[in-house]
Design an enzyme around this catalytic site. Sequence first.
Site, PDB file in Angstrom:
ATOM      1  N   GLY A  46      -0.664   7.654  -7.830  1.00 49.92           N
ATOM      2  CA  GLY A  46      -2.017   8.153  -8.035  1.00 49.92           C
ATOM      3  C   GLY A  46      -2.219   8.524  -9.484  1.00 49.92           C
ATOM      4  N   SER A 113       4.635   3.752 -10.190  1.00 47.89           N
ATOM      5  CA  SER A 113       3.313   3.884 -10.785  1.00 47.89           C
ATOM      6  C   SER A 113       3.167   5.278 -11.413  1.00 47.89           C
ATOM      7  CB  SER A 113       2.274   3.615  -9.697  1.00 47.89           C
ATOM      8  OG  SER A 113       1.053   3.311 -10.253  1.00 47.89           O
ATOM      9  N   TRP A 114       2.166   6.062 -11.003  1.00 51.47           N
ATOM     10  CA  TRP A 114       2.111   7.435 -11.508  1.00 51.47           C
ATOM     11  C   TRP A 114       3.403   8.186 -11.189  1.00 51.47           C
ATOM     12  CZ3 TRP A 114       0.577  11.130 -14.556  1.00 51.47           C
ATOM     13  CH2 TRP A 114       0.904  12.449 -14.204  1.00 51.47           C
ATOM     14  N   ASP A 268       1.375  -7.704 -11.352  1.00 51.88           N
ATOM     15  CA  ASP A 268       0.847  -6.349 -11.168  1.00 51.88           C
ATOM     16  C   ASP A 268      -0.434  -6.225 -11.977  1.00 51.88           C
ATOM     17  OD1 ASP A 268       0.315  -3.589 -11.346  1.00 51.88           O
ATOM     18  OD2 ASP A 268       2.444  -3.066 -11.241  1.00 51.88           O
ATOM     19  N   HIS A 296       1.464  -4.787  -7.515  1.00 49.83           N
ATOM     20  CA  HIS A 296       1.810  -3.419  -7.886  1.00 49.83           C
ATOM     21  C   HIS A 296       2.455  -2.609  -6.765  1.00 49.83           C
ATOM     22  CE1 HIS A 296       1.421   0.264 -10.198  1.00 49.83           C
ATOM     23  NE2 HIS A 296       0.744   0.844  -9.236  1.00 49.83           N
TER      24      HIS A 296
HETATM   25  N1  STX Z   1      -2.954   4.607 -10.392  1.00 52.78           N
HETATM   26  C1  STX Z   1      -1.682   4.073 -10.420  1.00 52.78           C
HETATM   27  C2  STX Z   1      -0.827   4.637  -9.330  1.00 52.78           C
HETATM   28  O1  STX Z   1      -0.088   5.552  -9.526  1.00 52.78           O
HETATM   29  C3  STX Z   1      -3.821   4.184 -11.444  1.00 52.78           C
HETATM   30  C4  STX Z   1      -0.966   4.068  -8.034  1.00 52.78           C
HETATM   31  N2  STX Z   1      -1.469   2.924  -7.766  1.00 52.78           N
HETATM   32  N3  STX Z   1      -1.440   2.798  -6.414  1.00 52.78           N
HETATM   33  C5  STX Z   1      -0.892   3.870  -5.931  1.00 52.78           C
HETATM   34  O2  STX Z   1      -0.588   4.666  -6.915  1.00 52.78           O
HETATM   35  C6  STX Z   1      -0.648   4.164  -4.497  1.00 52.78           C
HETATM   36  C7  STX Z   1       0.768   3.809  -4.175  1.00 52.78           C
HETATM   37  C8  STX Z   1      -0.890   5.615  -4.208  1.00 52.78           C
HETATM   38  C9  STX Z   1      -1.539   3.331  -3.662  1.00 52.78           C
END
Ligand code: STX
Length: 317
Positions: A46, A113-114, A268, A296
């Site tokens: 997120g 990701s985050w 991604d 991603h």
């Molecule tokens: N947000 C990138 C991120 O952390 C810009 C992210 N992208 N998808 C997710 O997190 C979930 C796994 C929560 C769907």
Amino acid sequence: MEQLRGLYPPLAAYDSGWLDTGDGHRIYWELSGNPQGKPALFLHGGPGGGISPSHRQLFDPQRYNVLLFDQRGCGRSKPHASLENNTTWHLVDDIERLRQMVGIDQWLVLGGSWGATLALAYAQTYPQQVSEMVLRGVFTLRQQELNWYYQDGASHIFPDKWAQVLSILSAEERKDVIAAYRQRLTSSDRQIQLEAAKLWSLWEGETVTLLPSSTAATFGEDEFALAFARIENHYFTHQGFLTSDDQLLKNVPLIRHIPAVIIHGRYDMVCRLQNAWDLAQAWPEAQLQIVEGAGHSTNEPGIQHHVILATDHFAGK
Ligand code: STX
């Protein structure tokens, strides 16, 4: 063809609770696996995405003792969707409190990701506390990474989905989408917040996997969308509360001694492979695994395979 590793079987948490941060938040946490196993921490994405039971299944339950938690304002943490006292550095402190609560010195940190952003921020602040790192879908929160996903980049690959994001904005507002959404996501009118939150979240739901997935719709559910969109937008408005654009790359020398695997899908569209490449250039000891034919999401078969190979590897399997 090589057999792909899948998730470990579903399992329940053996303990859970809420940690009171003392500054207005209660953080939901849970432990699963073997209480005597190797300590591991899972960091969700997120920010604002929350944990799900399948995240437990990225670790061998016989070998690992895994802590999962919902970061401030999301999932089962309270108050829901709150932006107060909610910054990267609050989350880093929460992680330290949770580590002390579990009573361990060091843990493996896995984040996508985050979650990878936060893993880097945590490890660079407390390098002695991290035994290994598994980073998936690297996001270092540079302005160019935000521009790619929320202004001018992924929009060229998904013009049909991006049109939905732009649909509620005036021509003037479209020049700064993050700022225009901030106005709406912090409106005193819940309906205005909700409308913006669903569009913001669905953009991610519909671009996170290589091919369209049925899970995209869940991003548009009220509770999830409100926390996800408000918290993401809050963090991105403030450039992740970092002191410089390249802080997380510049500080890699602080963590180069930590064994690490970096896993990133070739296609991604949320976080470009360039992010993982830049991180690997700064961190030659880390093992970069480029996953062909993947986007991603952790749920991409090739991504899941390499994440589980990495946790197995660090468990000495
Ligand atoms: N947000 C990138 C991120 O952390 C810009 C992210 N992208 N998808 C997710 O997190 C979930 C796994 C929560 C769907």
